[in-house]
Design an enzyme around this catalytic site. Structure first.
Site, PDB file in Angstrom:
ATOM      1  N   ILE A 195       0.836  -1.212   0.000  1.00  0.00           N
ATOM      2  CA  ILE A 195       0.000   0.000   0.000  1.00  0.00           C
ATOM      3  C   ILE A 195       0.865   1.253   0.000  1.00  0.00           C
ATOM      4  O   ILE A 195       0.444   2.317   0.446  1.00  0.00           O
ATOM      5  CB  ILE A 195      -0.998  -0.022   1.174  1.00  0.00           C
ATOM      6  CG1 ILE A 195      -0.290  -0.095   2.533  1.00  0.00           C
ATOM      7  CG2 ILE A 195      -1.932  -1.203   1.042  1.00  0.00           C
ATOM      8  CD1 ILE A 195      -1.265   0.005   3.729  1.00  0.00           C
TER       9      ILE A 195
ATOM     10  N   THR B  36       4.051   0.828   1.169  1.00  0.00           N
ATOM     11  CA  THR B  36       4.844   0.553   2.360  1.00  0.00           C
ATOM     12  C   THR B  36       6.203  -0.059   2.065  1.00  0.00           C
ATOM     13  O   THR B  36       7.125   0.072   2.868  1.00  0.00           O
ATOM     14  CB  THR B  36       4.057  -0.422   3.243  1.00  0.00           C
ATOM     15  OG1 THR B  36       3.425  -1.381   2.390  1.00  0.00           O
ATOM     16  CG2 THR B  36       2.990   0.297   4.038  1.00  0.00           C
TER      17      THR B  36
ATOM     18  N   LEU C  63      13.711  -4.613   8.607  1.00  0.00           N
ATOM     19  CA  LEU C  63      13.992  -5.426   7.422  1.00  0.00           C
ATOM     20  C   LEU C  63      14.646  -4.602   6.318  1.00  0.00           C
ATOM     21  O   LEU C  63      15.437  -5.124   5.533  1.00  0.00           O
ATOM     22  CB  LEU C  63      12.696  -6.061   6.907  1.00  0.00           C
ATOM     23  CG  LEU C  63      12.006  -6.985   7.924  1.00  0.00           C
ATOM     24  CD1 LEU C  63      10.636  -7.425   7.405  1.00  0.00           C
ATOM     25  CD2 LEU C  63      12.883  -8.200   8.230  1.00  0.00           C
ATOM     26  N   ASN C  64      14.290  -3.330   6.251  1.00  0.00           N
ATOM     27  CA  ASN C  64      14.889  -2.422   5.268  1.00  0.00           C
ATOM     28  C   ASN C  64      14.833  -1.014   5.858  1.00  0.00           C
ATOM     29  O   ASN C  64      13.764  -0.406   5.929  1.00  0.00           O
ATOM     30  CB  ASN C  64      14.109  -2.494   3.941  1.00  0.00           C
ATOM     31  CG  ASN C  64      14.678  -1.555   2.886  1.00  0.00           C
ATOM     32  OD1 ASN C  64      15.191  -0.476   3.194  1.00  0.00           O
ATOM     33  ND2 ASN C  64      14.586  -1.961   1.640  1.00  0.00           N
TER      34      ASN C  64
ATOM     35  N   LYS D 149      15.545   1.810   4.823  1.00  0.00           N
ATOM     36  CA  LYS D 149      15.071   2.899   3.964  1.00  0.00           C
ATOM     37  C   LYS D 149      13.550   2.908   3.881  1.00  0.00           C
ATOM     38  O   LYS D 149      12.915   3.943   4.093  1.00  0.00           O
ATOM     39  CB  LYS D 149      15.676   2.769   2.561  1.00  0.00           C
ATOM     40  CG  LYS D 149      15.321   3.926   1.648  1.00  0.00           C
ATOM     41  CD  LYS D 149      15.976   3.806   0.289  1.00  0.00           C
ATOM     42  CE  LYS D 149      17.274   4.599   0.240  1.00  0.00           C
ATOM     43  NZ  LYS D 149      17.901   4.545  -1.099  1.00  0.00           N
ATOM     44  N   THR D 150      12.951   1.749   3.597  1.00  0.00           N
ATOM     45  CA  THR D 150      11.484   1.725   3.521  1.00  0.00           C
ATOM     46  C   THR D 150      10.878   1.935   4.908  1.00  0.00           C
ATOM     47  O   THR D 150       9.827   2.566   5.044  1.00  0.00           O
ATOM     48  CB  THR D 150      10.959   0.412   2.904  1.00  0.00           C
ATOM     49  OG1 THR D 150      11.466  -0.696   3.647  1.00  0.00           O
ATOM     50  CG2 THR D 150      11.380   0.287   1.456  1.00  0.00           C
TER      51      THR D 150
ATOM     52  N   LYS E  94       9.120  -6.778  13.592  1.00  0.00           N
ATOM     53  CA  LYS E  94       7.782  -6.366  14.014  1.00  0.00           C
ATOM     54  C   LYS E  94       7.311  -5.293  13.042  1.00  0.00           C
ATOM     55  O   LYS E  94       8.004  -4.962  12.082  1.00  0.00           O
ATOM     56  CB  LYS E  94       7.822  -5.792  15.428  1.00  0.00           C
ATOM     57  CG  LYS E  94       8.136  -6.807  16.512  1.00  0.00           C
ATOM     58  CD  LYS E  94       8.184  -6.113  17.851  1.00  0.00           C
ATOM     59  CE  LYS E  94       8.541  -7.079  18.950  1.00  0.00           C
ATOM     60  NZ  LYS E  94       8.778  -6.356  20.218  1.00  0.00           N
TER      61      LYS E  94
ATOM     62  N   GLU F  68       2.841   2.022  11.949  1.00  0.00           N
ATOM     63  CA  GLU F  68       1.866   2.703  12.801  1.00  0.00           C
ATOM     64  C   GLU F  68       2.512   3.243  14.073  1.00  0.00           C
ATOM     65  O   GLU F  68       2.083   4.270  14.603  1.00  0.00           O
ATOM     66  CB  GLU F  68       0.709   1.766  13.118  1.00  0.00           C
ATOM     67  CG  GLU F  68      -0.087   1.441  11.861  1.00  0.00           C
ATOM     68  CD  GLU F  68      -1.292   0.572  12.124  1.00  0.00           C
ATOM     69  OE1 GLU F  68      -2.271   0.689  11.370  1.00  0.00           O
ATOM     70  OE2 GLU F  68      -1.278  -0.245  13.061  1.00  0.00           O
TER      71      GLU F  68
HETATM   72 MO1  MOS Z   1      -4.585  -0.184   9.384  1.00  0.00          MO
HETATM   73  S1  MOS Z   1      -5.702   1.391  10.028  1.00  0.00           S
HETATM   74  O1  MOS Z   1      -5.166  -1.490  10.289  1.00  0.00           O
HETATM   75  O2  MOS Z   1      -4.806  -0.324   7.742  1.00  0.00           O
END
Ligand code: MOS
Length: 730
Positions: free
Chosen positions: A466, A468, A615-616, A618-619, A686, A690
């Site tokens: 998305i 990400t 894991l990365n 930069k991202t 992890k 968010e």
């Molecule tokens: Mo998130 S708000 O669970 O896409």
């Protein structure tokens, strides 16, 4: 693969590819406009007609008549679908039958018709000619007014010790109420879908975070077997929780295409999106904290009120308060009022994001009452075990380190604890801090991996990206596991014909989906070793070859002409019950407030994150700076204005729903602590996206207080709430 004991050393730990700050493998496609978003699958669907969605013009009541005669005669019109001719719709997991309203209307801009025409303009023109008459009913639209009617919900409720007694007898007390407004996801790509039927099967190109949920709900809503529904969503222009579930664009496209006997594309018109789809519900949050004179918390209570449609859900704003700080006497309670506003649902770290906006101001207020530094106040109330159940340790918890390292790097010692004292000409300056906390969820996740005769690896999973970085971290995982360069890995995502993954939600996607790829790659390594007669425990995959003892075989040769394909998934046992898995961080913010005009400028932001293996970098950094930006929006700008008589969000477009722009965002610094969490998955990772948002709003609010001495407890912190309280200019 079942994951039920903490991870030991495995090939991921080599960190030749995983853990490296690699560019996005899909970056070139996106920046050159070649990545097809939901509305853009022109190559797959050449003859699509256009669907235009009509939204209800009342918030609650009934449609008494719909006159579509003129619209049906309008140029180019192929079909009009309403509740009168749609046929029965099934109830998916989220009562998706309501995605087409009528005759009952449940909320403003609920879809009540889709008009299909040869062109978009023809569809829009015909839609304007539909006459709808309504019988409007009374509705409840005001959370504050409905507060006393709200019912307690069990979800998230907890009570430990004697909260009321301990709070009443605490030498230092805070009892304060905070509010957060309704907010909209406001992602760039609108909800959009193209549907094409072939007999009794339908393919929907869409923009959805959770492919398997979406396919299941679309099938249930259309009363058809799930196998006959295919969802394809390779690129997503932002979701933020608004695309977790099936929405009206996909259903309207499918219904419109069935009626018109043509593929149909639907993009929800921007002015429809904010009332038609979901939003983050407003909250009223009461926080009570009691401490001894030493600053140790003896009582902590967090109650939150929110509203939703009948049979809806609460905003889980009190949950983090169960886990973030120590204290023997505790209370959390949610209450839910019935409101007739559009459906509330997950948005950008649901629960913790609005919950911490309140809790972390309360912590700042309490520190001031105690005369303690806000960093120290948090540090002395740290806990390494679940305060509700001391037998459950945190798998990792570096909150104190995040606070200390952040304070050091940010120059926190230069903060004047006395508010309203630091000045640069007309600017009042201040610093604020907040803790960051977000739980780490794990979800079953599957993948298919193929080793082909060129020695290249292809991964297929219905995982979504998305914005990400899923494509990239999945490629890194497969490259590390199979001992090839990332240029030898192809990743295919977002198709319901691929194995079911964790999907993108609740910051569980990165860890869970790569763990699924890990599981499939373990199986592929075993298949390769078995084919070569190697002991799979001794086989080493590196540099495009597999070695055992002094035998070395190129992967291309091992794959043979037909290649090798395997599929597996990661399934999580009870480790997440035995250990509390959460992510931690700290946010530091410096602001300047114009003493004359009240204008707030954010000058510096720092996030320190402890979130397992990164894991990365930069991202991950991009995730966190994006989240911090959302935190600026939540603190200073974002608010859906409720029309409390008619029951709708008034500012329902991107012109009037304000979000930060580049000029609002200063230099942002992100620090990741070196951490691996063997309890989270074989990846030891992890979620972090968010976490980057959780706490930011309060850090900004606290910085504004430090700058001005004015405490605003109602978000967003706009001029009207403090301008008349600013200190006089000398
Ligand atoms: Mo998130 S708000 O669970 O896409």
């Amino acid at each position: 693969m079942k994951f039920d004991t903490p991870a030991t050393t495995n090939p991921i730990d080599q960190l030749k590819v995983v853990g490296q700050p690699l560019d996005r493998i899909d970056g070139r496609l996106k920046t050159t406009g070649q990545a097809p978003y939901a509305y853009e699958h022109h190559d797959a669907v050449r003859d699509a007609a256009y669907g235009y969605v009509v939204g209800a013009a009342i918030a609650k009541g009934r449609i008494t008549s719909m006159d579509t005669a003129a619209a049906r005669q309008a140029p180019g019109v192929l079909a009009i679908v309403t509740h009168e001719n749609a046929g029965p719709l099934g109830k998916g997991s989220m009562n998706t039958a309501k995605l087409l309203g009528g005759p009952e209307v449940d909320h403003y801009h609920q879809a009540i018709a889709v008009v299909v025409a040869e062109t978009f303009e023809q569809a829009r023109d015909a839609a304007a000619q539909i006459r709808v008459d309504y019988a409007e009913a009374e509705g409840a639209f005001d959370l504050a007014a409905a507060r006393d009617t709200a019912k307690k919900v069990n979800q998230s409720a907890s009570s430990v010790g004697d909260f009321e007694g301990a709070f009443a007898s605490a030498p230092v007390q805070l009892d304060a109420t905070y509010t957060t407004p309704d907010q909209s996801h406001a992602m760039m790509e609108p909800h959009a879908s193209i549907a094409a039927w072939d007999g009794d099967q339908v393919v929907v190109w869409t923009s959805n975070q959770m492919i398997d949920w979406g396919a299941g709900d679309l099938a249930k809503t259309l009363n058809m077997p799930k196998e006959k529904v295919r969802l394809i969503s390779p690129f997503i222009g932002g979701g933020f929780g608004g695309k977790l579930f099936l929405r009206s664009d996909a259903l309207m496209a499918a219904l419109g295409a069935r009626a018109a006997r043509r593929p149909v594309k639907v993009a929800l018109q921007r002015p429809l999106m904010m009332n038609n789809t979901t939003h983050r519900p407003a909250t009223i949050q009461r926080i009570r904290i009691g401490t001894g004179r030493d600053g140790r918390i003896t009582a902590i209570g967090h109650e939150s009120w929110s509203g939703d449609q009948p049979d809806g859900q609460p905003e889980i704003a009190a949950d983090q308060t169960k886990l973030l700080y120590a204290g023997a006497n505790r209370l959390t309670q949610l209450r839910l009022a019935v409101l007739d506003l559009p459906e509330g649902n997950a948005m950008r770290a649901p629960g913790e994001a609005p919950g911490l906006m309140a809790l972390e101001i309360a912590m700042d207020e309490m520190a001031e009452k105690l005369g303690m530094d806000p960093v120290e106040f948090r540090v002395i109330n740290d806990t390494q075990v679940d305060p509700n159940d001391p037998s459950r340790p945190f798998s990792q918890r570096q909150l104190v380190e995040c606070l200390r390292i952040g304070a050091e790097r940010f120059g926190w010692s230069r903060r004047n604890a006395q508010p309203g004292q630091a000045r640069e000409g007309r600017w009042l300056t201040g610093m604020g801090v907040a803790a960051a906390f977000r739980n780490n969820l794990v979800m079953k996740s599957g993948a298919r991996v193929r080793l082909d005769s060129r020695g290249e690896v292809t991964v297929e999973t219905d995982m979504t990206d998305i914005g990400t970085g899923s494509y990239t971290i999945i490629a890194q995982t497969a490259a590390e596991m199979m001992g090839v360069g990332i240029d030898k890995v192809t990743v295919r995502l977002g198709d319901s014909s691929f194995p079911v993954s964790a999907g993108s939600g609740g910051q569980w996607g990165a860890n869970s989906s790569t763990a699924g790829v890990y599981a499939a790659c373990v199986k592929l390594r075993e298949a390769v070793a078995r084919k070569l007669g190697f002991n799979s425990a001794e086989a080493v995959f590196t540099d495009g070859q597999v070695r055992s003892g002094n035998r070395i075989v190129p992967l291309a040769e091992a794959a043979g002409r037909d290649g090798i394909v395997v599929e597996d998934s990661i399934e999580f046992g009870d480790l997440s019950k035995r250990y509390q898995q959460s992510t931690f961080g700290s946010h530091f913010v410096e602001v300047a407030v114009d003493a004359a005009t009240g204008e707030v400028r954010i000058r510096r932001m720092l996030a320190v994150c402890a979130a397992g293996r990164i894991l990365n970098p930069k991202t991950a950094r991009s995730q966190v700076i994006g989240a911090m930006t959302m935190g600026v929006g939540a603190a200073l700008m974002e608010e859906l204005a409720v029309d409390k008589r008619r029951g709708f969000f008034v500012n329902h477009d991107l012109a009037s729903y304000e979000v930060p722009v580049h000029a609002d965002i200063p230099h942002q610094e992100v620090v990741f602590l070196d951490e691996t969490d063997p309890v989270s998955s074989p990846m030891k990772a992890k979620g972090v996206g968010e976490l980057g948002l959780c706490g930011v709003g309060a850090a900004i609010a606290n910085a504004i207080y430090n700058a001005t001495g004015v405490r605003v407890r109602d978000y967003p912190i706009t001029l009207d709430k403090y301008l008349d309280r600013l200190p006089e200019l000398a």
